[in-house]
Design a protein around this motif. Structure first.
Motif, short mmCIF file in Angstrom:
data_model
loop_
_atom_site.label_atom_id
_atom_site.label_comp_id
_atom_site.label_asym_id
_atom_site.label_seq_id
_atom_site.Cartn_x
_atom_site.Cartn_y
_atom_site.Cartn_z
N ALA A 32 56.22 25.69 60.29
CA ALA A 32 56.47 25.58 58.82
C ALA A 32 55.34 25.65 57.88
O ALA A 32 55.16 25.54 56.66
N MET A 33 53.98 25.36 58.61
CA MET A 33 52.69 25.42 57.87
C MET A 33 52.26 26.57 57.25
O MET A 33 52.96 27.84 57.50
N VAL A 34 52.24 26.56 55.84
CA VAL A 34 52.22 27.55 54.99
C VAL A 34 50.99 28.56 55.28
O VAL A 34 50.00 27.96 55.61
N LYS A 35 50.85 29.73 54.95
CA LYS A 35 49.67 30.50 55.06
C LYS A 35 48.69 30.12 54.13
O LYS A 35 48.92 29.92 52.84
N PRO A 36 47.47 29.91 54.29
CA PRO A 36 46.42 29.25 53.37
C PRO A 36 46.24 30.33 52.34
O PRO A 36 45.85 31.32 52.80
N LYS A 37 46.22 29.95 51.06
CA LYS A 37 45.57 30.91 50.16
C LYS A 37 44.12 30.95 49.82
O LYS A 37 43.41 31.85 49.56
N VAL A 38 43.61 29.77 50.18
CA VAL A 38 42.14 29.74 50.36
C VAL A 38 41.37 28.93 51.56
O VAL A 38 41.99 28.23 52.12
N ILE A 39 40.46 29.78 52.14
CA ILE A 39 39.79 29.10 53.31
C ILE A 39 38.42 28.47 52.90
O ILE A 39 37.53 29.31 52.43
N PHE A 40 38.25 27.41 53.31
CA PHE A 40 37.13 26.72 52.67
C PHE A 40 36.13 26.69 54.05
O PHE A 40 36.45 26.50 55.00
N PHE A 41 34.75 26.91 53.83
CA PHE A 41 33.83 26.76 55.04
C PHE A 41 32.64 25.75 54.72
O PHE A 41 32.01 25.69 53.81
N ASP A 42 32.43 24.97 55.62
CA ASP A 42 31.13 23.99 55.74
C ASP A 42 30.09 25.15 56.03
O ASP A 42 30.40 26.23 56.39
N VAL A 43 28.97 25.02 55.78
CA VAL A 43 27.88 25.62 55.82
C VAL A 43 26.94 25.43 56.92
O VAL A 43 26.83 26.33 58.09
N GLU A 199 47.00 23.79 45.99
CA GLU A 199 47.45 22.43 46.45
C GLU A 199 46.84 22.46 47.70
O GLU A 199 46.42 23.46 48.54
N LEU A 200 46.58 21.03 48.34
CA LEU A 200 45.67 20.79 49.40
C LEU A 200 46.28 21.57 50.74
O LEU A 200 45.59 22.18 51.39
N ASP A 201 47.55 21.68 50.85
CA ASP A 201 48.20 22.05 51.97
C ASP A 201 48.14 23.49 52.05
O ASP A 201 48.61 24.44 52.94
N GLU A 202 47.71 24.23 50.92
CA GLU A 202 47.48 25.59 50.55
C GLU A 202 46.27 26.07 51.26
O GLU A 202 45.92 27.27 50.86
N LYS A 217 41.49 17.01 56.84
CA LYS A 217 42.78 16.91 57.59
C LYS A 217 43.52 15.53 56.77
O LYS A 217 44.75 15.56 56.27
N ALA A 218 42.78 14.47 56.55
CA ALA A 218 43.16 13.24 56.11
C ALA A 218 43.65 13.74 54.61
O ALA A 218 44.46 12.89 54.12
N ALA A 219 42.96 14.38 53.90
CA ALA A 219 42.85 14.77 52.67
C ALA A 219 44.28 15.74 52.32
O ALA A 219 44.68 15.55 51.23
N GLY A 220 44.76 16.21 53.41
CA GLY A 220 45.68 17.02 53.20
C GLY A 220 45.95 18.42 53.47
O GLY A 220 46.78 19.38 53.40
N MET A 221 44.51 19.06 54.03
CA MET A 221 44.13 20.36 54.16
C MET A 221 44.62 20.71 55.61
O MET A 221 44.84 19.93 56.43
N GLN A 222 44.74 21.94 55.82
CA GLN A 222 45.01 22.32 57.29
C GLN A 222 43.32 22.53 57.56
O GLN A 222 42.67 22.75 56.92
N THR A 223 43.24 22.51 59.01
CA THR A 223 41.82 22.46 59.36
C THR A 223 41.93 23.27 60.67
O THR A 223 42.45 23.33 61.40
N ALA A 224 40.27 23.78 60.81
CA ALA A 224 40.00 24.52 61.91
C ALA A 224 38.80 23.90 62.37
O ALA A 224 37.79 24.07 61.71
N PHE A 225 38.87 23.50 63.80
CA PHE A 225 37.56 23.12 64.37
C PHE A 225 36.79 24.26 65.07
O PHE A 225 37.36 24.84 65.93
#
Length: 260
Positions: A32-43, A199-202, A217-225
């Motif tokens: 049910a996880m929505v497709k992310p609209k924005v992908i944020f990257f650490d640098v 939204e955070l889950d997007e 993840k605690a903030a509500g984002m989807q995450t990738a390690f």
């Protein structure tokens, strides 16, 4: 004796049913996880390789290349001290102070000018990891909005991206300098999502740091390690949605998921 066996059998069956139900619920939540609209990257370390700084840091620390990870972790640690105590210093200033702390702790004489010279210029010239350009381009081709979210300053990350050839691969660059609260404080992720109007889950936060993934993840984002060599997840944090070896694998994983 028979009654005990029967009760044990029933207990095992109920346990199996409970485990199956839990797995099904987890799978349902994931699907049910929505497709992310924005992908944020650490640098730093996620996109850019810090290994090239070994020589300059080692020179400042009397040839101790092994102290580079300690310096970086000390810098991160004290950026959080700033956030926890309501203060703010530029990331480069914290990095300089951290290098001087590591030097002092190891009986090495190091002036502030020497510490700054050892990290500021080399930090701006970090090369990207080998997979980064290909992985980012693949994600961009898939239609994702790509945004960097870093503890570095605005001018710093601008120069980093120019030197690493990453500028054109990103739609926006965000720095915590604008809110003066360092990651992984929850406010940083909430602020970042708001800047993009989602939204955070997007959103999906991508990082090679367990602390960054845990915060997002605690903030509500989807995450990738991104499991860069020597990097591990924080075992007490919530599990990320994806664990990949590099950005090429991330792009392939998200593309595969779209087809499911």
């Amino acid at each position: 004796m028979k009654s005990k066996v029967v009760r044990l059998f029933i207990a095992m069956v109920l346990c199996a049913i409970a485990m199956t139900t839990a797995m099904a619920e987890d799978k349902g939540k994931n699907s049910a996880m929505v497709k992310p609209k924005v992908i944020f990257f650490d640098v730093n370390e996620t996109l850019l390789d810090l290994e090239s700084m070994q020589d300059s840091v080692a020179k400042a620390l009397g040839g101790r290349k092994d102290l580079l990870p300690l310096w970086f972790s000390t810098m991160l640690h004290h950026s959080l001290v700033d956030s926890a105590t309501g203060q703010y210093h530029l990331f480069g200033d914290i990095g300089t102070a951290a290098l001087m702390m590591v030097a002092e702790a190891n009986g090495i004489t190091l002036t502030e000018a020497e510490a700054r010279a050892a990290i500021v210029t080399p930090m701006l010239q970090l090369p990207p990891h080998p997979d980064v350009v290909k992985g980012l381009q693949a994600l961009k081709d898939q239609g994702y909005t790509l945004v960097s979210l870093t503890n570095s300053t605005n001018k710093g990350v601008q120069k980093q991206f120019e030197n690493a050839g990453l500028t054109d691969l990103f739609d926006r660059r965000l720095s915590i300098e604008d809110i003066q609260v360092y990651k992984p404080h929850l406010l940083t992720y909430q602020w970042a999502a708001k800047q993009l109007g989602v939204e955070l889950d997007e959103t999906l936060m991508v990082a090679a740091h367990g602390w960054d993934v845990a915060g997002a993840k605690a903030a509500g984002m989807q995450t990738a390690f991104v499991a860069r060599p020597g990097k591990v997840m924080y075992p007490l944090g919530m599990e990320p949605d994806y664990v990949v070896s590099d950005l090429v694998e991330l792009a392939e994983t998200l593309k595969r998921r779209e087809k499911e």
